[in-house]
Every structure is written in structure tokens, then in C-alpha cells.
Design a protein around this motif. Structure first.
Motif, PDB file in Angstrom:
ATOM      1  N   CYS A  11       5.832  -5.309  -1.208  1.00 25.64           N
ATOM      2  CA  CYS A  11       5.769  -3.915  -0.771  1.00 25.64           C
ATOM      3  C   CYS A  11       4.809  -3.216  -1.727  1.00 25.64           C
ATOM      4  O   CYS A  11       5.135  -2.978  -2.892  1.00 25.64           O
ATOM      5  CB  CYS A  11       7.140  -3.248  -0.802  1.00 25.64           C
ATOM      6  SG  CYS A  11       7.109  -1.531  -0.229  1.00 25.64           S
ATOM      7  N   ALA A  12       3.599  -2.942  -1.264  1.00 24.55           N
ATOM      8  CA  ALA A  12       2.522  -2.470  -2.141  1.00 24.55           C
ATOM      9  C   ALA A  12       2.864  -1.115  -2.765  1.00 24.55           C
ATOM     10  O   ALA A  12       3.543  -0.285  -2.160  1.00 24.55           O
ATOM     11  CB  ALA A  12       1.225  -2.372  -1.349  1.00 24.55           C
ATOM     12  N   SER A  35      -7.298   5.961   5.258  1.00 23.74           N
ATOM     13  CA  SER A  35      -6.096   6.628   5.766  1.00 23.74           C
ATOM     14  C   SER A  35      -5.302   7.314   4.663  1.00 23.74           C
ATOM     15  O   SER A  35      -4.495   8.206   4.935  1.00 23.74           O
ATOM     16  CB  SER A  35      -5.191   5.611   6.478  1.00 23.74           C
ATOM     17  OG  SER A  35      -5.853   5.029   7.570  1.00 23.74           O
ATOM     18  N   GLY A  36      -5.521   6.886   3.429  1.00 24.31           N
ATOM     19  CA  GLY A  36      -4.800   7.447   2.297  1.00 24.31           C
ATOM     20  C   GLY A  36      -5.322   6.832   1.010  1.00 24.31           C
ATOM     21  O   GLY A  36      -6.303   6.080   1.019  1.00 24.31           O
ATOM     22  N   GLY A  37      -4.659   7.159  -0.098  1.00 30.70           N
ATOM     23  CA  GLY A  37      -5.073   6.629  -1.385  1.00 30.70           C
ATOM     24  C   GLY A  37      -4.948   5.113  -1.433  1.00 30.70           C
ATOM     25  O   GLY A  37      -3.978   4.538  -0.933  1.00 30.70           O
ATOM     26  N   GLY A  77       3.281   1.598  -0.139  1.00 26.38           N
ATOM     27  CA  GLY A  77       4.469   1.494   0.690  1.00 26.38           C
ATOM     28  C   GLY A  77       4.363   0.532   1.857  1.00 26.38           C
ATOM     29  O   GLY A  77       5.361   0.276   2.533  1.00 26.38           O
ATOM     30  N   GLU A  78       3.173  -0.004   2.103  1.00 27.38           N
ATOM     31  CA  GLU A  78       3.013  -0.939   3.207  1.00 27.38           C
ATOM     32  C   GLU A  78       3.209  -2.375   2.726  1.00 27.38           C
ATOM     33  O   GLU A  78       3.069  -2.675   1.537  1.00 27.38           O
ATOM     34  CB  GLU A  78       1.636  -0.768   3.859  1.00 27.38           C
ATOM     35  CG  GLU A  78       1.480   0.604   4.511  1.00 27.38           C
ATOM     36  CD  GLU A  78       0.298   0.681   5.445  1.00 27.38           C
ATOM     37  OE1 GLU A  78      -0.612  -0.171   5.341  1.00 27.38           O
ATOM     38  OE2 GLU A  78       0.269   1.612   6.276  1.00 27.38           O
ATOM     39  N   SER A  97      -2.431  -6.874   5.638  1.00 26.28           N
ATOM     40  CA  SER A  97      -1.550  -5.714   5.739  1.00 26.28           C
ATOM     41  C   SER A  97      -1.904  -4.975   7.018  1.00 26.28           C
ATOM     42  O   SER A  97      -3.090  -4.916   7.389  1.00 26.28           O
ATOM     43  CB  SER A  97      -1.730  -4.795   4.525  1.00 26.28           C
ATOM     44  OG  SER A  97      -0.783  -3.745   4.546  1.00 26.28           O
ATOM     45  N   ARG A  98      -0.925  -4.440   7.702  1.00 26.41           N
ATOM     46  CA  ARG A  98      -1.147  -3.744   8.977  1.00 26.41           C
ATOM     47  C   ARG A  98      -1.820  -4.650  10.005  1.00 26.41           C
ATOM     48  O   ARG A  98      -2.530  -4.178  10.892  1.00 26.41           O
ATOM     49  CB  ARG A  98      -2.015  -2.486   8.788  1.00 26.41           C
ATOM     50  CG  ARG A  98      -1.578  -1.545   7.686  1.00 26.41           C
ATOM     51  CD  ARG A  98      -2.555  -0.398   7.493  1.00 26.41           C
ATOM     52  NE  ARG A  98      -3.934  -0.835   7.310  1.00 26.41           N
ATOM     53  CZ  ARG A  98      -4.431  -1.312   6.159  1.00 26.41           C
ATOM     54  NH1 ARG A  98      -3.649  -1.403   5.078  1.00 26.41           N
ATOM     55  NH2 ARG A  98      -5.694  -1.679   6.073  1.00 26.41           N
ATOM     56  N   GLY A  99      -1.669  -5.965   9.874  1.00 23.95           N
ATOM     57  CA  GLY A  99      -2.309  -6.892  10.793  1.00 23.95           C
ATOM     58  C   GLY A  99      -3.791  -7.088  10.535  1.00 23.95           C
ATOM     59  O   GLY A  99      -4.479  -7.721  11.333  1.00 23.95           O
ATOM     60  N   GLU A 100      -4.280  -6.564   9.390  1.00 27.63           N
ATOM     61  CA  GLU A 100      -5.695  -6.680   9.041  1.00 27.63           C
ATOM     62  C   GLU A 100      -5.867  -7.533   7.790  1.00 27.63           C
ATOM     63  O   GLU A 100      -5.015  -7.520   6.891  1.00 27.63           O
ATOM     64  CB  GLU A 100      -6.312  -5.303   8.772  1.00 27.63           C
ATOM     65  CG  GLU A 100      -6.351  -4.391   9.974  1.00 27.63           C
ATOM     66  CD  GLU A 100      -7.033  -3.072   9.660  1.00 27.63           C
ATOM     67  OE1 GLU A 100      -7.770  -2.575  10.519  1.00 27.63           O
ATOM     68  OE2 GLU A 100      -6.831  -2.541   8.556  1.00 27.63           O
ATOM     69  N   LEU A 101      -6.980  -8.257   7.732  1.00 33.97           N
ATOM     70  CA  LEU A 101      -7.321  -9.003   6.534  1.00 33.97           C
ATOM     71  C   LEU A 101      -7.852  -8.022   5.498  1.00 33.97           C
ATOM     72  O   LEU A 101      -8.857  -7.339   5.723  1.00 33.97           O
ATOM     73  CB  LEU A 101      -8.381 -10.065   6.853  1.00 33.97           C
ATOM     74  CG  LEU A 101      -8.835 -10.939   5.688  1.00 33.97           C
ATOM     75  CD1 LEU A 101      -7.681 -11.797   5.169  1.00 33.97           C
ATOM     76  CD2 LEU A 101     -10.016 -11.808   6.103  1.00 33.97           C
ATOM     77  N   CYS A 102      -7.182  -7.934   4.349  1.00 33.80           N
ATOM     78  CA  CYS A 102      -7.534  -6.950   3.322  1.00 33.80           C
ATOM     79  C   CYS A 102      -8.241  -7.564   2.116  1.00 33.80           C
ATOM     80  O   CYS A 102      -9.029  -6.884   1.447  1.00 33.80           O
ATOM     81  CB  CYS A 102      -6.281  -6.217   2.846  1.00 33.80           C
ATOM     82  SG  CYS A 102      -5.479  -5.238   4.145  1.00 33.80           S
TER      83      CYS A 102
END
Length: 266
Positions: A11-12, A35-37, A77-78, A97-102
Motif C-alpha cells: 500500500c504505497a 492525478s496527485g502528488g 494510498g494505492e 498500480s491502477r492496472g498500469e505499468l509504473c
């Protein structure tokens, strides 16, 4: 032969929300199209390090090699899923994360750690007065140093909590997490200029010895790249991170966007 390692789920946590780098602030990061920090890249890399340490144990902390590239943000939090695939002595690592390769990376365990001489890396004090960043701050060929930093006792335990590290090897053996070396590499930039929002985009780190909890860490870094690409200003560093002024801990190459291009207003 190829084999998949047990996946590692985190949980990041954005450890830098209050930092000087406002790319970790939700409002500012949105000006750059996020989308955010952003969770710091050095902490995402710390998540990635869990897999090679789980595979090779202390040997990886003493002589392991890891490379990482950050391609999409990880947000506070993701859930970040870290997966690894071992093949021919190398470990391929991905963070989703979020279904994306980060993030993508590789890790391996050389038979022995390469040798580096302290004499080949100039011990330089950071600037006495930081000034707003410009191209001269990271002039090609310039040597840069850092203020000494140590994480011991509660600070070491807090760091492990912050990067969600659950492997008992650090507390049980009194070892420093190699993610701390990456934090020192970030300080090369921060200790020598006043930066606006900026982004760590990739690193290569050859570990040379296991850090001890409480070691005083400094970096001896040379600027090997300073260029513009797609409206961003990049800096590349080649550095030796040293414990207590005498023990080489890691040879690092570090890439950052020190002046990112802002998104055009809608």
C-alpha cells in the motif's frame, strides 16, 4: 529456466508530501498532468528491492546490482504490485498500480562486488549557499557532495515502516536498507541547488557492501549529463556512496528531470 517469484503487494505511501519538492504535493503535481502528488521514485525502487533481497538475502545487500526505470506515477494510498521473474541468473521486476505499468527493472547477483577506489571520486562539500537551480547548478563534469546523513534507532525503524518493508533481515542483523542510498543520491541534487518540482526517473545501483544501521552516508557525485529532451531538463550523475567517510557502499548512476515541462492550461 524461468520462474516467477512470489508477488509482493504494497500500500504505497507518499513519504515526501511535506518536502521541498512540490511534485509530491497534490495541487502542484496536477499542474504537470498528474492525478496527485507522486510517491518518490526512490521509495518505489525500495519496494522493488524487496524481491532480490527475498531471493538472495544478505548476499544481495553486499554485492547485488539493481536497475530501475519509472514510467508512470505511483500514488499515495494505492496498491502497488511488485512482480518478479527469474531467468538465467537475472531477475526482471515490474511494478503495477491502477492496472498500469509504473516501473520496470532488473536485478542480479554478481559473483563478487567490483572494486572502486575512493581516490577516483572527489570528496566535495555541498555548496555553502544554495541558489535557484539553473543549468550551471549541475554543470557537466562538476563534482557534487552531500551533507552527511544517518538513519539509526527510531529513524531506521521509521524508514522501514515508511517503505512498507516487512523483511526482518534489517532489524535482525542491524543493516541499513539500500533504499537509503537512493535517498542520499537525491540529496546530491537538493543539497546543491534550490529546486522547483522535479522527478527522479531512473537509477542503476551496484552494491559494494552491506550498510549498517546508523552509518553516516555521503555521496561523491560527478555530473555526466545535463540536457533538454521534449521540453524537460535532465541531469545524470555518476557517484560513489560512502559510509563513515571510508567504506564504499554503492556505485550509482542516477537520472532526474530537474526542470520538468508544465502542462499547458486547458
Amino acid at each position: 529456466m524461468t520462474s516467477r517469484l512470489e508477488a509482493y503487494r504494497v500500500c504505497a505511501y507518499n513519504t515526501a508530501r511535506q518536502s521541498e519538492n512540490k511534485m509530491h504535493d497534490d495541487t502542484v503535481a496536477k499542474r504537470f498532468g498528474f492525478s496527485g502528488g507522486l510517491v518518490p521514485g526512490v521509495d518505489v525502487m525500495a519496494y522493488m528491492m524487496h524481491l532480490p533481497v527475498a531471493k538472495w538475502g544478505r548476499a544481495f545487500l553486499e554485492r547485488g546490482l539493481i536497475e530501475a526505470r519509472f514510467v508512470k506515477p505511483v500514488y499515495d494510498g494505492e496498491i502497488a504490485d511488485v512482480s518478479g521473474e527469474a531467468s538465467h541468473g537475472s531477475l526482471s521486476i515490474e511494478v503495477e498500480s491502477r492496472g498500469e505499468l509504473c516501473a520496470t527493472g532488473t536485478a542480479s547477483l554478481p559473483a563478487s562486488a567490483p572494486s572502486f577506489s575512493l581516490a577516483d571520486f572527489s570528496a566535495t562539500a555541498p555548496v555553502s549557499e544554495r541558489r535557484p537551480v539553473d543549468a550551471a547548478s549541475y554543470q557537466l563534469g562538476k563534482w557534487l557532495g552531500t551533507e552527511p546523513r544517518a538513519w539509526a534507532g527510531d529513524a531506521a525503524a521509521e524508514y522501514l515502516t515508511d517503505v512498507r518493508e516487512r523483511d526482518p533481515i534489517y532489524a535482525n542483523e542491524g543493516l541499513g536498507h539500500p533504499g537509503l542510498i537512493q535517498r542520499v543520491m537525491n540529496r546530491v541534487l537538493v543539497d546543491n541547488a534550490i529546486l522547483g518540482p522535479w522527478i527522479h526517473v531512473g537509477s542503476r545501483m551496484q552494491l559494494l557492501a552491506a550498510a549498517r544501521s546508523g552509518d553516516e552516508l555521503t555521496a561523491r557525485a560527478k555530473v555526466t549529463g545535463n540536457y533538454e529532451k521534449k521540453g524537460h531538463r535532465f541531469v545524470e550523475l555518476d557517484a560513489l556512496v560512502v559510509a563513515n567517510g571510508k567504506t564504499p557502499l554503492a556505485h550509482c548512476q542516477h537520472i532526474a528531470i530537474y526542470q520538468p515541462r508544465e502542462q499547458a492550461a486547458a
